[in-house]
Scaffold this active site. Sequence first.
Site, PDB file in Angstrom:
ATOM      1  CG  HIS A 270      -5.723  -3.062  -0.082  1.00  0.00           C
ATOM      2  ND1 HIS A 270      -7.043  -3.128   0.281  1.00  0.00           N
ATOM      3  CD2 HIS A 270      -5.083  -2.463   0.951  1.00  0.00           C
ATOM      4  CE1 HIS A 270      -7.199  -2.593   1.477  1.00  0.00           C
ATOM      5  NE2 HIS A 270      -6.023  -2.162   1.908  1.00  0.00           N
TER       6      HIS A 270
ATOM      7  CG  ASP B 278      -2.002  -0.922   1.240  1.00  0.00           C
ATOM      8  OD1 ASP B 278      -2.317  -1.404   0.138  1.00  0.00           O
ATOM      9  OD2 ASP B 278      -2.559  -1.201   2.320  1.00  0.00           O
TER      10      ASP B 278
ATOM     11  CD  GLU C 261      -6.057  -4.666   7.129  1.00  0.00           C
ATOM     12  OE1 GLU C 261      -5.927  -5.587   6.314  1.00  0.00           O
ATOM     13  OE2 GLU C 261      -5.619  -3.522   6.925  1.00  0.00           O
TER      14      GLU C 261
END
Lengths: 491, 479
Positions: free
Chosen positions: A133, A109, A222
């Site tokens: 993602h 990310d 998460e």
Amino acid sequence: MSNNYFNSLSLREQLEQLGKCRFMHLEEFSDGVDALKGKKMVVIGCGAQGLNQGLNLRDSGLDVSYTLREAAITEKRQSWKNATENGFTVGTYEDLIPTADVVLNLTPDKQHTPVVNAVMPLMKKGACLSYSHGFNIVEEGMKIREDITVIMVAPKCPGSEVRAEYVRGFGVPTLIAVHEDNDPQGEGLALAKAYAVGTGGHKAGVLMSSFVAEVKSDLMGEQTILCGMLQTGSLLCFDKMIEEGIDPGYASKLIQYGWETVTEALKYGGVTNMMDRLSNPAKIKAFDLAEEMKTIMRPLYNKHQDDIMTGHFSQTMMADWANDDKQLLGWRADTAETAYEKTPAGDVEISEQEYFDNGILMVAMVKAGVELAFETMTAAGIIADSAYYESLHETPLIANTIARKKLYEMNSTISDTAEYGCYLYNHACVPLLGDFMKNIKTDVIGAGLQLNHTGVDNARLIEVNEAIRSHPVEAIGAELRGYMSDMKKIV
Amino acid sequence: MPLPYSISLKNATVNFDGGYAFKNINWSIHPEHHWLICGSNGSGKSALAAILSGTGDIENGIIKNLPPRTGVVSFEAQAELIEAERRKDDADIMDVIAIGTPVSEIIADVCKDQPLADSLCEKFGLTPLLDRAFRKLSTGESRKVMLIRALTCDPQLLILDEPFEGLDVNSLRALQQHLQTISATTTIVMVLNRLDQCPEFITHVAYVDNGELTQQVSRTDTEAWQQLNDLLHLQTADLEVPPTDIDTSLPALDPAAPLVKITDGAIKYDDTIIFDQLNWTINPGRHWQLTGPNGSGKTALLSLITGDHPQCYVNNIHVFGFKRGSGESIWQIKQFIGYVSTALQWEYTVGTSLRNVIISGFYDSIGLYSKYTDNQRNIADLWLEVLGMQSRADETFTSQSYGDQRLLLIARAMVKHPPLLILDEPCLGLDDMNRQRVLALIEIICTRSGSTVLYVNHHAEDKIAGIEHHLALDDFSRQ
């Protein structure tokens, strides 16, 4: 520094995006990989996801090569070795990106903004950019050139498993999405479907979602149940057992392998089956403990979900990125110093059933965490299917990493984003459960209920069973696991 | 009268006419034990039985305490008696039509217990034939005469080589009852093809392989008893390779083209070269054996063919008409290959049924993830019959013994009749008994199916009939 994409949407659009989620049927993938056949796929990054997805795509008959930063190539870094030893063509952005029909961004990310800024000018007109993602698009508000198609294909398992399941002839559950602002030729869905087939995901079940729903549910899962609850639970349970005089080696082992063992039952038959592994008195005890913890922790789960929705969480984390990960690295070091982490698992035999019998509190923590995360997500507009995958479904996967090498392994396997969020959760949750833990004794963690008779009140047992079985996560879980077992005999 | 002493054979090697030898027998037959001799066809079972009746020349070792009175039933003894009768006929110098010796006389010749002979004749339905010439009897009828002779000669030892063969149901039952009764006082050694015909009184089994007595198993050792049973099933039953599924038949291959062609093949890591400059062509119908020391890259070479090695994409490889790396999928390659290895067995940790394991061979998957057809299910059941495991079809794979798992994986590999069957050390980690079971199954496949076999093994003794080409990998390695 960035414009949160989600916050730029109207409430109506936000709700529409959050509520986007549909389980796709196998028949919808009858075109196979045709939409990608003959196209040039260039993967950026050769870590676990990058390498393993690329291996699967190539074995599905697709043209895959890797592009790395120039330094990684000239210094022959690990990512370069990964790609070349597996027989892939490797080149710089300048070499390969201009030839690519599909660019697969499989970097962490944190690198998305610089990477996308570097490759976007090199991409040919009308090409496709794919993510695993959606953080970069949704939280950082990255704007992609209008002629480029933007899709997401996110296997819901670690990279090694993505490969292992493919080789077996199966796949892992996968989430796909098309970024509606970037679908100029209307081919986004066809490309995403073909990509999912190429990685084998279609065999295990594909969830059609949106970038927004993926990000907001993934972050929530998460941080809370998946990594947060297991980390907090590990530390609290271990310290309690030591305080109560349980052998440290035993305590360490009970926790390290306990999460994996109890969540294995979760994987096969949901919370119901996990609870059914307990004796009747233990089940009632675990139920009561879970109810108590849910009441205590609910505000924390709400806060996490709220901070994710408003963008407060990503803002905080990106500030730490900008500050050289000072917080993240400090917290990581602190975790390594905890008593649990430093006590090796003892050389004692613990039977499969004993993990349940002596780990009643751990079972209660998993139940409370799964149900709370699911409830909080669905209350925020996320569809039950998504919420199930991001809570219950992934818990055993994370538990497996703890079994391998405790929290260290978990924290090094999960993304930095997950790790950062999980520390935030842990720092708030440990003190929150302080009073609750004062009343905990070894009967629920470490030694098991010492009962002379195992009788229970019928009415109470019926009430508890009914409450466990009628939770909404159980209904959607049974449905989704049913789809899976239609296709696969057993895991 | 029972045997007074144990019969004992020590390091005995016995030669027969025609150069056949039964080697190095160490065996002791206790008077109160009853033995079954078994083994595959041609293994020497009958020879071992014949040795107990004094046949053959002792070349080495000692044979002690063979009893003076032995009753023998065997095809050889039967043939001998018939031949003797025929010679009597030929030797007849008088110009009359010889009627031959009547059955009653043939029996009386050796009989020590006429009432017993009468009763057995009655039970075997021989009474109406007593006046008929022995040589006019059918094979089954003369067999019965042989049995009566053997049983009524007051034997101390009975040697019965396939005594049940060709008997009608009533006679069979009568014989079994009688043997059960006399087993209390008479030592019995019996040759049978199959353990499942084994009478209750049998206490021990002698397993014969290739002219040697290799296993002696007591009935009380249930595990070894079962293993022996399984092995004999594969070796002796008249097994056929089940058909493949017509609905999922493979795309046709060019019969003239090689199955595999590797040109200048190499596997390299960093600066290690596992092998290079390897050229290999596998043509249909040509079975190959591949050998090489550990680490020479045998498995790596195989995985270039199966597509499991990522460097198959940077090699010049043609398999089943595909040039690797030209847009074909790995499943298009794997459909033509049946594959068995120890590594596959380790990876096959799937809690699924034996039947599903075999069906998974149609899909080249580890575990079963597809809806299978009734026909595929039926074929899997036929394979379970070949393996003798039909009653265990629904048990879980992981709960089976190591050897049984291996056999199941071979059946899984064969279920689609692959053009290429790769057996990577199929006997590795197996004990002697299971190794023989695996080899027996492979031999069935090699001789009764159309698959080209590629066999990797470094045990010279595990040779398989029909494999004539050999690639030794150490020639290619450049460590």
